[in-house]
Write a protein that holds these residues in place. Structure first.
Motif, PDB file in Angstrom:
ATOM      1  N   PHE B  98      23.124  53.974  11.985  1.00  0.00           N
ATOM      2  CA  PHE B  98      24.269  54.269  11.115  1.00  0.00           C
ATOM      3  C   PHE B  98      25.520  54.626  11.902  1.00  0.00           C
ATOM      4  O   PHE B  98      26.532  55.013  11.332  1.00  0.00           O
ATOM      5  CB  PHE B  98      23.922  55.385  10.124  1.00  0.00           C
ATOM      6  CG  PHE B  98      23.418  56.648  10.758  1.00  0.00           C
ATOM      7  CD1 PHE B  98      22.072  56.783  11.051  1.00  0.00           C
ATOM      8  CD2 PHE B  98      24.283  57.678  11.072  1.00  0.00           C
ATOM      9  CE1 PHE B  98      21.602  57.936  11.645  1.00  0.00           C
ATOM     10  CE2 PHE B  98      23.809  58.833  11.666  1.00  0.00           C
ATOM     11  CZ  PHE B  98      22.462  58.955  11.956  1.00  0.00           C
ATOM     12  N   ALA B 259      21.748  48.732   3.461  1.00  0.00           N
ATOM     13  CA  ALA B 259      21.937  49.096   4.864  1.00  0.00           C
ATOM     14  C   ALA B 259      21.360  48.027   5.780  1.00  0.00           C
ATOM     15  O   ALA B 259      21.938  47.695   6.816  1.00  0.00           O
ATOM     16  CB  ALA B 259      21.280  50.441   5.150  1.00  0.00           C
ATOM     17  N   TRP B 269      27.649  49.105  12.079  1.00  0.00           N
ATOM     18  CA  TRP B 269      28.770  50.042  12.131  1.00  0.00           C
ATOM     19  C   TRP B 269      29.975  49.473  12.878  1.00  0.00           C
ATOM     20  O   TRP B 269      30.949  50.188  13.111  1.00  0.00           O
ATOM     21  CB  TRP B 269      28.326  51.355  12.762  1.00  0.00           C
ATOM     22  CG  TRP B 269      27.456  51.188  13.979  1.00  0.00           C
ATOM     23  CD1 TRP B 269      26.101  51.251  14.012  1.00  0.00           C
ATOM     24  CD2 TRP B 269      27.874  50.894  15.313  1.00  0.00           C
ATOM     25  NE1 TRP B 269      25.647  51.015  15.277  1.00  0.00           N
ATOM     26  CE2 TRP B 269      26.718  50.803  16.110  1.00  0.00           C
ATOM     27  CE3 TRP B 269      29.118  50.712  15.904  1.00  0.00           C
ATOM     28  CZ2 TRP B 269      26.753  50.519  17.459  1.00  0.00           C
ATOM     29  CZ3 TRP B 269      29.164  50.425  17.272  1.00  0.00           C
ATOM     30  CH2 TRP B 269      27.983  50.335  18.030  1.00  0.00           C
ATOM     31  N   PHE B 290      30.454  51.863   8.534  1.00  0.00           N
ATOM     32  CA  PHE B 290      29.092  51.634   8.016  1.00  0.00           C
ATOM     33  C   PHE B 290      28.991  52.095   6.571  1.00  0.00           C
ATOM     34  O   PHE B 290      28.489  51.380   5.707  1.00  0.00           O
ATOM     35  CB  PHE B 290      28.092  52.392   8.899  1.00  0.00           C
ATOM     36  CG  PHE B 290      26.672  52.287   8.437  1.00  0.00           C
ATOM     37  CD1 PHE B 290      25.939  51.132   8.663  1.00  0.00           C
ATOM     38  CD2 PHE B 290      26.075  53.339   7.771  1.00  0.00           C
ATOM     39  CE1 PHE B 290      24.636  51.030   8.229  1.00  0.00           C
ATOM     40  CE2 PHE B 290      24.761  53.239   7.338  1.00  0.00           C
ATOM     41  CZ  PHE B 290      24.045  52.085   7.566  1.00  0.00           C
TER      42      PHE B 290
END
Lengths: 165, 347
Positions: B98, B259, B269, B290
């Protein structure tokens, strides 16, 4: 830490295997088998074969066992109230199979584990190494297996479609 | 293992878990508000400013509700199923990077909980186990609607896992690795380095998104719960917090799916353009990138849900096996040819 994980996994694997063969409800047996497969994946990961371990979860627990559950639920199998009467075949074969298994197991225990193992090769258990081996050293067995799968697939289609139009 | 390392690891888990749960609560509000706007009505706007406290009110309501255990239900699985829904959904998020590698307390910290070699497979394995919750809930309830929902979900998950896996495989082919952090690292630089534009442009991303909707049981593929025909499908018999667990699992699955899509196709990201910054300002910007990308994906989920009608069951199977599956094979084969000819290198 690793020894502890080994014992936990061993207990889980053996217990779930016992449930698979002893439980009367087919759905519970199937779920226990899925659990068993996941704990065996734990053994693979413990041995450093991470790729095989994760594939074991994806393919066996994630796909094949779901299909088996699907079929059991579709057939709506009920709990077994009475034990199945054993046929002649089982009466003869079951003791024979048990004997063979006992001999194999006894021999393995008698010999004991070798005291030392050679160190694992560089990158052991990763996808890259496994792929290289599959497409070089084990190329022909690999192709033969894929042929076998195609044959099985054609067979399944033939069985499902009695009348070919 | 030193103390600081352990603390940092726990800190990452704590932050990710709470961010995820907070986002789930927020999403239940967004879903209802956006559906309200789409359907030309207000949506929940009474509890707190703009109705923002509605998720908390819902939580309190769920806890107060009576927990009903049907007499005929197979209790062990009936109780286990909601937990089985939430846990794999959370597990999958472990491998998602992340943010970039940052410097914290004088040491390099990679902003991902578990940075492992087969990370993508881990995520895939966790989502593959999520189907057990639906199937077991459907079976253990001993109700015909639940059983139908459970059956549908198992068939649907198996059918759509194939295009999903194949679209992921095309990215893995281009990246040459299964490690999510490395896949993100390879998408650095300008926006055309993102894998959505490489290989067979857009097709892999499209296949992943459609299959992802089916895997998370969202409209137009919410056949397992199809309230018009099955009451509420696999969770018909559930009430109170157990029902809330299924609800939560659906949203966590959406988060994970988003994600994963962002990591694989939209550069994770990465900002998509170079900026003259370094250190914490850059890192915070990248973490924000992100979050924004995942939020976009989430909005897409909601948008699609309130715009499209549900598929019929045979249409669902036809689309999966005769539409998406061949297309994903074409995508994979094209990507393989491009990779062999060295044509997918972004310039």
């Amino acid at each position: 830490m690793q020894v502890f994980a080994f014992y936990v996994l061993t207990i889980l694997t053996l217990a779930s295997a016992l449930v698979v063969v002893t439980h009367r409800n087919p759905v519970v047996s199937a779920v226990a088998l899925a659990f068993n497969l996941v704990s065996i994946a734990g053994f693979y990961i413990l041995l450093g074969a991470q790729f095989i371990g994760l594939l074991q979860v994806i393919v066996y627990a994630g796909a094949i066992m779901v299909l088996i559950l699907f079929v059991i639920m579709l057939l709506n199998l009920s709990e077994e109230v009475q034990p199945h009467p054993a046929g002649t075949f089982q009466r003869v074969l079951a003791p024979a199979a048990t004997l063979v298994f006992a001999i194999v197991l006894g021999r393995a225990l008698w010999r004991g584990a070798p005291s030392s193992f050679p160190p694992a090769a560089e990158g052991f258990g990763t996808a890259a190494v496994l792929g290289r081996e599959l497409f070089t050293r084990y190329y022909y067995p690999f192709e033969v297996i894929s042929l076998l799968l195609v044959v099985a697939m054609v067979g399944a289609v033939l069985l499902a479609k009695r009348k070919l139009t | 293992m030193d103390v600081t390392g352990v603390l940092i690891a726990f800190g990452k888990i704590f932050i990710v878990f709470n961010a995820l749960m907070g986002a789930v609560a927020f999403m239940t509000w967004v879903e209802r508000r956006v559906s309200g706007i789409i359907q030309y009505r207000l949506g929940p706007n009474r509890v707190g400013p703009w109705g923002l406290l509605q998720p908390i009110a819902d939580g309190i309501k769920f806890i107060q509700k009576k927990d009903i255990l049907p007499d005929d239900a197979y209790k062990p699985f009936y109780i286990l199923a909601p937990a089985l829904a939430v846990v794999p959904a959370l597990f999958a998020f472990v491998v998602i990077p992340f943010g970039p590698e940052v410097v914290l307390f004088g040491r390099k910290v990679s902003l991902v909980i578990l940075d492992m070699d087969g990370g993508l497979l881990w995520g895939f394995a966790a989502t593959a186990l999520g189907v057990y919750a639906l199937v077991l809930a459907g079976w253990a309830s001993r109700s015909k609607f639940s059983l139908m929902g459970g059956l549908r979900s198992s068939a649907q998950m198996i059918s759509y896992e194939l295009p999903l896996a194949l679209s992921i495989a095309s990215v893995v082919l281009m990246a040459g690795t299964l490690r999510p952090t490395e896949i993100v690292a390879q998408q650095a630089g300008w926006i055309h380095h993102w894998y959505i534009f490489r290989g067979f442009p857009l097709l892999g991303f499209l296949l992943f998104t459609i299959a992802g909707y089916a895997e998370t049981n969202r409209v137009p593929f919410d056949l397992p719960e199809a309230e018009g025909e099955l009451v509420a499908g696999y969770h018909t018999e559930y009430s109170g917090m157990r029902f809330a667990a299924f609800f939560m699992a659906e949203y966590v699955n959406m988060m994970t799916s988003s994600a994963l899509g962002v990591t694989l196709f939209l550069g994770g990201w990465q900002l998509g353009f170079p900026v003259p910054l370094e250190g914490w300002p850059l890192w915070i910007l990248q973490i924000l990138a992100f979050v924004v990308k995942v939020a976009f994906f989430q909005f897409l989920f909601v948008w699609v849900r309130w715009t499209l009608p549900r598929f019929r069951y045979d249409q669902l199977m036809n689309l999966g096996w005769k539409g998406l599956f061949p297309l994903s094979l074409v995508n994979l084969a094209t990507t393989a040819v491009l990779v062999t000819l060295n044509l997918n290198v972004a310039r």
